[in-house]
Design a protein around this motif. Sequence first.
Motif, PDB file in Angstrom:
ATOM      1  N   GLY A 260       0.637  10.943  -9.888  1.00  0.00           N
ATOM      2  CA  GLY A 260      -0.419  11.235 -10.866  1.00  0.00           C
ATOM      3  C   GLY A 260      -1.215  12.458 -10.431  1.00  0.00           C
ATOM      4  N   SER A 261      -1.648  12.461  -9.174  1.00  0.00           N
ATOM      5  CA  SER A 261      -2.347  13.592  -8.586  1.00  0.00           C
ATOM      6  C   SER A 261      -2.187  13.480  -7.074  1.00  0.00           C
ATOM      7  CB  SER A 261      -3.828  13.558  -8.969  1.00  0.00           C
ATOM      8  OG  SER A 261      -4.477  14.706  -8.468  1.00  0.00           O
ATOM      9  N   GLY A 262      -1.781  14.581  -6.449  1.00  0.00           N
ATOM     10  CA  GLY A 262      -1.421  14.519  -5.037  1.00  0.00           C
ATOM     11  C   GLY A 262      -2.500  13.905  -4.156  1.00  0.00           C
TER      12      GLY A 262
ATOM     13  N   MET B 195       3.913  14.415   4.184  1.00  0.00           N
ATOM     14  CA  MET B 195       4.581  15.184   3.122  1.00  0.00           C
ATOM     15  C   MET B 195       5.998  14.669   2.840  1.00  0.00           C
ATOM     16  SD  MET B 195       5.516  18.746   5.105  1.00  0.00           S
ATOM     17  CE  MET B 195       6.729  19.293   3.910  1.00  0.00           C
ATOM     18  N   GLY B 196       6.683  14.168   3.890  1.00  0.00           N
ATOM     19  CA  GLY B 196       8.071  13.721   3.701  1.00  0.00           C
ATOM     20  C   GLY B 196       9.013  14.900   3.627  1.00  0.00           C
ATOM     21  N   VAL B 197      10.308  14.610   3.728  1.00  0.00           N
ATOM     22  CA  VAL B 197      11.314  15.675   3.666  1.00  0.00           C
ATOM     23  C   VAL B 197      12.328  15.452   2.545  1.00  0.00           C
ATOM     24  CG1 VAL B 197      11.155  16.310   6.107  1.00  0.00           C
ATOM     25  CG2 VAL B 197      12.726  14.493   5.426  1.00  0.00           C
ATOM     26  N   ARG B 198      12.402  14.235   2.035  1.00  0.00           N
ATOM     27  CA  ARG B 198      13.433  13.942   1.027  1.00  0.00           C
ATOM     28  C   ARG B 198      13.105  14.586  -0.317  1.00  0.00           C
ATOM     29  NH1 ARG B 198      13.095   7.759   2.276  1.00  0.00           N
ATOM     30  NH2 ARG B 198      13.753   7.779   4.456  1.00  0.00           N
ATOM     31  N   LEU B 199      14.148  14.853  -1.083  1.00  0.00           N
ATOM     32  CA  LEU B 199      13.980  15.505  -2.384  1.00  0.00           C
ATOM     33  C   LEU B 199      13.458  14.544  -3.440  1.00  0.00           C
ATOM     34  CD1 LEU B 199      17.278  17.631  -2.525  1.00  0.00           C
ATOM     35  CD2 LEU B 199      14.962  18.423  -2.006  1.00  0.00           C
ATOM     36  N   ASP B 200      13.670  13.229  -3.239  1.00  0.00           N
ATOM     37  CA  ASP B 200      13.248  12.256  -4.264  1.00  0.00           C
ATOM     38  C   ASP B 200      11.822  11.738  -4.041  1.00  0.00           C
ATOM     39  OD1 ASP B 200      13.490  10.608  -2.090  1.00  0.00           O
ATOM     40  OD2 ASP B 200      14.946   9.233  -2.990  1.00  0.00           O
ATOM     41  N   GLY B 201      11.158  12.208  -2.985  1.00  0.00           N
ATOM     42  CA  GLY B 201       9.764  11.821  -2.760  1.00  0.00           C
ATOM     43  C   GLY B 201       9.582  10.446  -2.142  1.00  0.00           C
TER      44      GLY B 201
ATOM     45  N   ASP C 238       0.821  -1.220   0.000  1.00  0.00           N
ATOM     46  CA  ASP C 238       0.000   0.000   0.000  1.00  0.00           C
ATOM     47  C   ASP C 238       0.853   1.267   0.000  1.00  0.00           C
ATOM     48  OD1 ASP C 238      -2.301  -1.441  -0.063  1.00  0.00           O
ATOM     49  OD2 ASP C 238      -2.820  -1.151   2.050  1.00  0.00           O
ATOM     50  N   GLN C 239       1.956   1.219   0.755  1.00  0.00           N
ATOM     51  CA  GLN C 239       2.814   2.395   0.837  1.00  0.00           C
ATOM     52  C   GLN C 239       3.458   2.708  -0.518  1.00  0.00           C
ATOM     53  OE1 GLN C 239       5.385   2.565   4.348  1.00  0.00           O
ATOM     54  NE2 GLN C 239       7.053   3.146   2.993  1.00  0.00           N
ATOM     55  N   GLU C 240       3.928   1.668  -1.175  1.00  0.00           N
ATOM     56  CA  GLU C 240       4.540   1.862  -2.503  1.00  0.00           C
ATOM     57  C   GLU C 240       3.494   2.312  -3.515  1.00  0.00           C
ATOM     58  OE1 GLU C 240       8.014  -1.583  -2.108  1.00  0.00           O
ATOM     59  OE2 GLU C 240       5.957  -2.158  -2.613  1.00  0.00           O
ATOM     60  N   LEU C 241       2.290   1.768  -3.396  1.00  0.00           N
ATOM     61  CA  LEU C 241       1.221   2.155  -4.318  1.00  0.00           C
ATOM     62  C   LEU C 241       0.809   3.609  -4.091  1.00  0.00           C
ATOM     63  CD1 LEU C 241      -0.758   1.311  -6.535  1.00  0.00           C
ATOM     64  CD2 LEU C 241      -2.289   0.449  -4.745  1.00  0.00           C
ATOM     65  N   SER C 242       0.748   4.023  -2.831  1.00  0.00           N
ATOM     66  CA  SER C 242       0.387   5.406  -2.521  1.00  0.00           C
ATOM     67  C   SER C 242       1.444   6.376  -3.063  1.00  0.00           C
ATOM     68  CB  SER C 242       0.230   5.576  -1.003  1.00  0.00           C
ATOM     69  OG  SER C 242      -0.062   6.914  -0.686  1.00  0.00           O
ATOM     70  N   ARG C 243       2.709   6.004  -2.916  1.00  0.00           N
ATOM     71  CA  ARG C 243       3.810   6.845  -3.405  1.00  0.00           C
ATOM     72  C   ARG C 243       3.757   6.987  -4.924  1.00  0.00           C
ATOM     73  NH1 ARG C 243       8.601   4.841  -0.380  1.00  0.00           N
ATOM     74  NH2 ARG C 243       8.329   3.065  -1.723  1.00  0.00           N
TER      75      ARG C 243
END
Length: 325
Positions: free
Chosen positions: A137-139, A154-160, A127-132
């Motif tokens: 596609g759309s936030g 939101m996360g902090v890393r530049l690569d998402g 689920d986590q990989e699918l959500s990422r």
Amino acid sequence: MKATAKAHTNIALIKYWGKREEALILPTNNSLSLTLDGFYTTTTVDFRDELSQDVFMLDDQEVTGEAYQRVTKFLDLIRGLSGKTDLYANVHSINEVPTAAGFASSASGFAALAAAGAKAIGLNLNDQELSRLTRQGSGSACRSIYGGFAEWEMGVRLDGSDSYAVPIAPKEHWDIRVAAVVLSSTMKKVSSRAGMKRTVETSPFYTGWIDSIPNDLNGIKAGIQEKDFEKVGAIAEANCLKMHATTLGANPPFTYWHDTTLRVMHTVQKMRENGIPAYFTIDAGPNVKVLYLPEDEAKVENTLRNIAGVSDVRLSRAGSGITYL
Ligand code: 2P0
């Protein structure tokens, strides 16, 4: 290499309103939503050797132009992850999200496309990989992977890699309801993508909005766990008002509200004065969503239907996350 998935749309109680990175769709703040069972998209993705490009059918009509480009660009991500970069797909979506109800079909649309596309091409995503993946596609779609309440971190890393939604409480946790109040005139002048960009870049109120988020999030999560409807409703309504306040400070300024939008807002506040707990929230358009409890359904629906300028009221319960058909 074919799969079908169904995803429901979601309504944000703490809004996503701004990106820190556009291409990867990385937000400036965490957001929190309730997935709704009344509005959904069912999508079949069928990768076929004989195709030389993707084909996208929406409600049995072939889609071209910008909407097609967004879908095929998203399929490029799925192809890239699987290593099967020369495979094209037939995509067929059925939308049960009436555009007139003022819900972005992009949330259920990209969640269903991501789930069906990833499964069809043989990616085995949790689920986590699918959500990422869906986020790109759309936030707001990344929250629709889960049923009930979900938070997009939101996360902090530049690569998402740390920006995805997590489940907060399943739909069985709490039966709260949402009425989508549809206005007679619903022309949207500023898209949410353009509106949030303009606000981030020009509104002096934007920093105040961002500063207010952690408190709203802590409060609403406690309210959800405690099933304290008045706490959740009051925070959601105030958060929505703050988001919309940022647009008034933008350059050029804009608002999504119409006269009827304000009339519905006042009516909801009046219901509270009369002892019915009901709270509103509004997305990037003039329609209003009203949160209420099951025992007040008849009164809330009746009151909303009788407001001048309201053309329809659609009721929904909490919905489930991705399902595969
Ligand atoms: C939300 N909205 O949290 C907020 C509240 C509108 C107002 O997410 O550019 O269609 O595809 O990431 O997700 C609408 O924005 O924008 C939205 P993109 P999206 O639901």
